[in-house]
Write a protein that holds these residues in place. Structure first.
Motif, mmCIF file in Angstrom:
data_model
loop_
_atom_site.group_PDB
_atom_site.id
_atom_site.type_symbol
_atom_site.label_atom_id
_atom_site.label_comp_id
_atom_site.label_asym_id
_atom_site.label_seq_id
_atom_site.Cartn_x
_atom_site.Cartn_y
_atom_site.Cartn_z
ATOM 1 N N PRO A 202 13.156 4.234 -24.564
ATOM 2 C CA PRO A 202 12.517 2.949 -24.869
ATOM 3 C C PRO A 202 13.299 1.769 -24.297
ATOM 4 O O PRO A 202 14.519 1.814 -24.205
ATOM 5 C CB PRO A 202 12.500 2.887 -26.390
ATOM 6 C CG PRO A 202 13.077 4.142 -26.898
ATOM 7 C CD PRO A 202 13.586 4.942 -25.748
ATOM 8 N N VAL A 203 12.569 0.746 -23.928
ATOM 9 C CA VAL A 203 13.196 -0.501 -23.503
ATOM 10 C C VAL A 203 13.659 -1.195 -24.778
ATOM 11 O O VAL A 203 12.844 -1.513 -25.650
ATOM 12 C CB VAL A 203 12.210 -1.388 -22.722
ATOM 13 C CG1 VAL A 203 12.850 -2.720 -22.374
ATOM 14 C CG2 VAL A 203 11.724 -0.660 -21.486
ATOM 15 N N LEU A 204 14.956 -1.359 -24.904
ATOM 16 C CA LEU A 204 15.510 -1.880 -26.145
ATOM 17 C C LEU A 204 15.466 -3.403 -26.165
ATOM 18 O O LEU A 204 15.590 -4.062 -25.137
ATOM 19 C CB LEU A 204 16.934 -1.373 -26.319
ATOM 20 C CG LEU A 204 17.060 0.155 -26.291
ATOM 21 C CD1 LEU A 204 18.516 0.565 -26.413
ATOM 22 C CD2 LEU A 204 16.233 0.787 -27.379
ATOM 23 N N SER A 205 15.273 -3.930 -27.367
ATOM 24 C CA SER A 205 15.143 -5.364 -27.559
ATOM 25 C C SER A 205 15.853 -5.741 -28.857
ATOM 26 O O SER A 205 15.912 -4.931 -29.787
ATOM 27 C CB SER A 205 13.654 -5.720 -27.654
ATOM 28 O OG SER A 205 13.478 -7.009 -28.176
ATOM 29 N N PRO A 206 16.368 -6.953 -28.933
ATOM 30 C CA PRO A 206 16.997 -7.362 -30.193
ATOM 31 C C PRO A 206 15.967 -7.643 -31.287
ATOM 32 O O PRO A 206 16.321 -7.889 -32.428
ATOM 33 C CB PRO A 206 17.762 -8.627 -29.807
ATOM 34 C CG PRO A 206 17.036 -9.168 -28.637
ATOM 35 C CD PRO A 206 16.495 -7.968 -27.899
ATOM 36 N N TYR A 207 14.691 -7.609 -30.941
ATOM 37 C CA TYR A 207 13.627 -7.903 -31.898
ATOM 38 C C TYR A 207 12.982 -6.612 -32.379
ATOM 39 O O TYR A 207 12.895 -5.640 -31.653
ATOM 40 C CB TYR A 207 12.568 -8.794 -31.244
ATOM 41 C CG TYR A 207 13.166 -10.034 -30.639
ATOM 42 C CD1 TYR A 207 13.630 -11.069 -31.439
ATOM 43 C CD2 TYR A 207 13.314 -10.142 -29.266
ATOM 44 C CE1 TYR A 207 14.206 -12.189 -30.886
ATOM 45 C CE2 TYR A 207 13.890 -11.272 -28.696
ATOM 46 C CZ TYR A 207 14.334 -12.295 -29.518
ATOM 47 O OH TYR A 207 14.911 -13.402 -28.973
ATOM 48 N N GLY A 208 12.514 -6.612 -33.602
ATOM 49 C CA GLY A 208 11.795 -5.455 -34.116
ATOM 50 C C GLY A 208 12.723 -4.347 -34.567
ATOM 51 O O GLY A 208 13.914 -4.527 -34.795
ATOM 52 N N GLU A 209 12.155 -3.155 -34.672
ATOM 53 C CA GLU A 209 12.863 -2.001 -35.202
ATOM 54 C C GLU A 209 13.940 -1.507 -34.243
ATOM 55 O O GLU A 209 13.750 -1.469 -33.034
ATOM 56 C CB GLU A 209 11.861 -0.878 -35.463
ATOM 57 C CG GLU A 209 12.446 0.313 -36.164
ATOM 58 C CD GLU A 209 11.397 1.340 -36.540
ATOM 59 O OE1 GLU A 209 11.799 2.408 -37.005
ATOM 60 O OE2 GLU A 209 10.205 1.080 -36.363
ATOM 61 N N THR A 210 15.065 -1.090 -34.802
ATOM 62 C CA THR A 210 16.137 -0.505 -34.015
ATOM 63 C C THR A 210 15.689 0.851 -33.487
ATOM 64 O O THR A 210 15.113 1.647 -34.215
ATOM 65 C CB THR A 210 17.400 -0.314 -34.880
ATOM 66 O OG1 THR A 210 17.850 -1.588 -35.313
ATOM 67 C CG2 THR A 210 18.506 0.377 -34.120
ATOM 68 N N MET A 211 15.922 1.113 -32.229
ATOM 69 C CA MET A 211 15.626 2.414 -31.630
ATOM 70 C C MET A 211 16.920 2.924 -31.003
ATOM 71 O O MET A 211 17.805 2.158 -30.664
ATOM 72 C CB MET A 211 14.556 2.294 -30.537
ATOM 73 C CG MET A 211 13.209 1.789 -31.013
ATOM 74 S SD MET A 211 12.363 2.904 -32.120
ATOM 75 C CE MET A 211 11.951 4.229 -31.015
ATOM 76 N N LEU A 212 16.973 4.240 -30.842
ATOM 77 C CA LEU A 212 18.104 4.824 -30.127
ATOM 78 C C LEU A 212 17.734 4.923 -28.651
ATOM 79 O O LEU A 212 16.623 4.582 -28.248
ATOM 80 C CB LEU A 212 18.455 6.186 -30.721
ATOM 81 C CG LEU A 212 18.820 6.169 -32.214
ATOM 82 C CD1 LEU A 212 19.246 7.553 -32.678
ATOM 83 C CD2 LEU A 212 19.900 5.154 -32.537
ATOM 84 N N ASP A 213 18.633 5.406 -27.825
ATOM 85 C CA ASP A 213 18.431 5.406 -26.375
ATOM 86 C C ASP A 213 17.358 6.385 -25.901
ATOM 87 O O ASP A 213 16.729 6.154 -24.871
ATOM 88 C CB ASP A 213 19.744 5.721 -25.661
ATOM 89 C CG ASP A 213 20.770 4.614 -25.836
ATOM 90 O OD1 ASP A 213 20.392 3.436 -25.724
ATOM 91 O OD2 ASP A 213 21.942 4.930 -26.083
ATOM 92 N N TYR A 214 17.165 7.470 -26.635
ATOM 93 C CA TYR A 214 16.166 8.486 -26.276
ATOM 94 C C TYR A 214 15.340 8.823 -27.511
ATOM 95 O O TYR A 214 15.892 8.951 -28.609
ATOM 96 C CB TYR A 214 16.832 9.788 -25.806
ATOM 97 C CG TYR A 214 17.569 9.692 -24.511
ATOM 98 C CD1 TYR A 214 16.997 10.145 -23.327
ATOM 99 C CD2 TYR A 214 18.856 9.180 -24.457
ATOM 100 C CE1 TYR A 214 17.698 10.077 -22.127
ATOM 101 C CE2 TYR A 214 19.557 9.102 -23.265
ATOM 102 C CZ TYR A 214 18.967 9.559 -22.103
ATOM 103 O OH TYR A 214 19.653 9.496 -20.922
ATOM 104 N N VAL A 215 14.042 8.989 -27.305
ATOM 105 C CA VAL A 215 13.120 9.417 -28.356
ATOM 106 C C VAL A 215 12.313 10.566 -27.775
ATOM 107 O O VAL A 215 11.772 10.445 -26.667
ATOM 108 C CB VAL A 215 12.172 8.267 -28.766
ATOM 109 C CG1 VAL A 215 11.156 8.737 -29.793
ATOM 110 C CG2 VAL A 215 12.966 7.074 -29.272
#
Length: 99
Positions: free
Chosen positions: A28-41
């Motif tokens: 996922p393209v990570l962003s400081p906004y919204g839900e925290t995601m890890l580097d791979y899903v």
């Protein structure tokens, strides 16, 4: 172009994931906004996973990432923290090839 130390770890993870049978994943393209995601899903053989990659020498995830990983595990998913340690990479590969 030279990769960052974390980029080198991610390149090794990419090779493992691409070689795994029945594995689909995204970064996922990570962003400081919204839900925290890890580097791979991803999902492998019907099993949900997320991976956090760090450069060698970084031995823990951030607090927000730890909270995310705890929630995934509580929901029955699997998480991996990988900083390039061969044992961590081997554990990911073994999990992907297990039933």
């Amino acid at each position: 172009m030279a990769k960052t130390p974390e980029g080198n770890v991610k390149a090794r993870i990419d090779l493992i994931l691409k070689a795994a049978p029945f594995c689909k994943y995204t970064k996922p393209v990570l962003s400081p906004y919204g839900e925290t995601m890890l580097d791979y899903v991803g999902c492998s053989k019907g099993r949900y996973f997320e991976i956090e990659a760090k450069r060698p020498g970084v031995n823990k995830a951030t607090e927000r990432q730890e909270i995310r990983m705890e929630g995934i595990r509580a929901a029955g998913g699997t998480t991996f923290f990988i900083n390039g340690d061969p044992d961590q990479l081997d554990a990911l590969e073994a999990w992907l090839h297990s039933n």
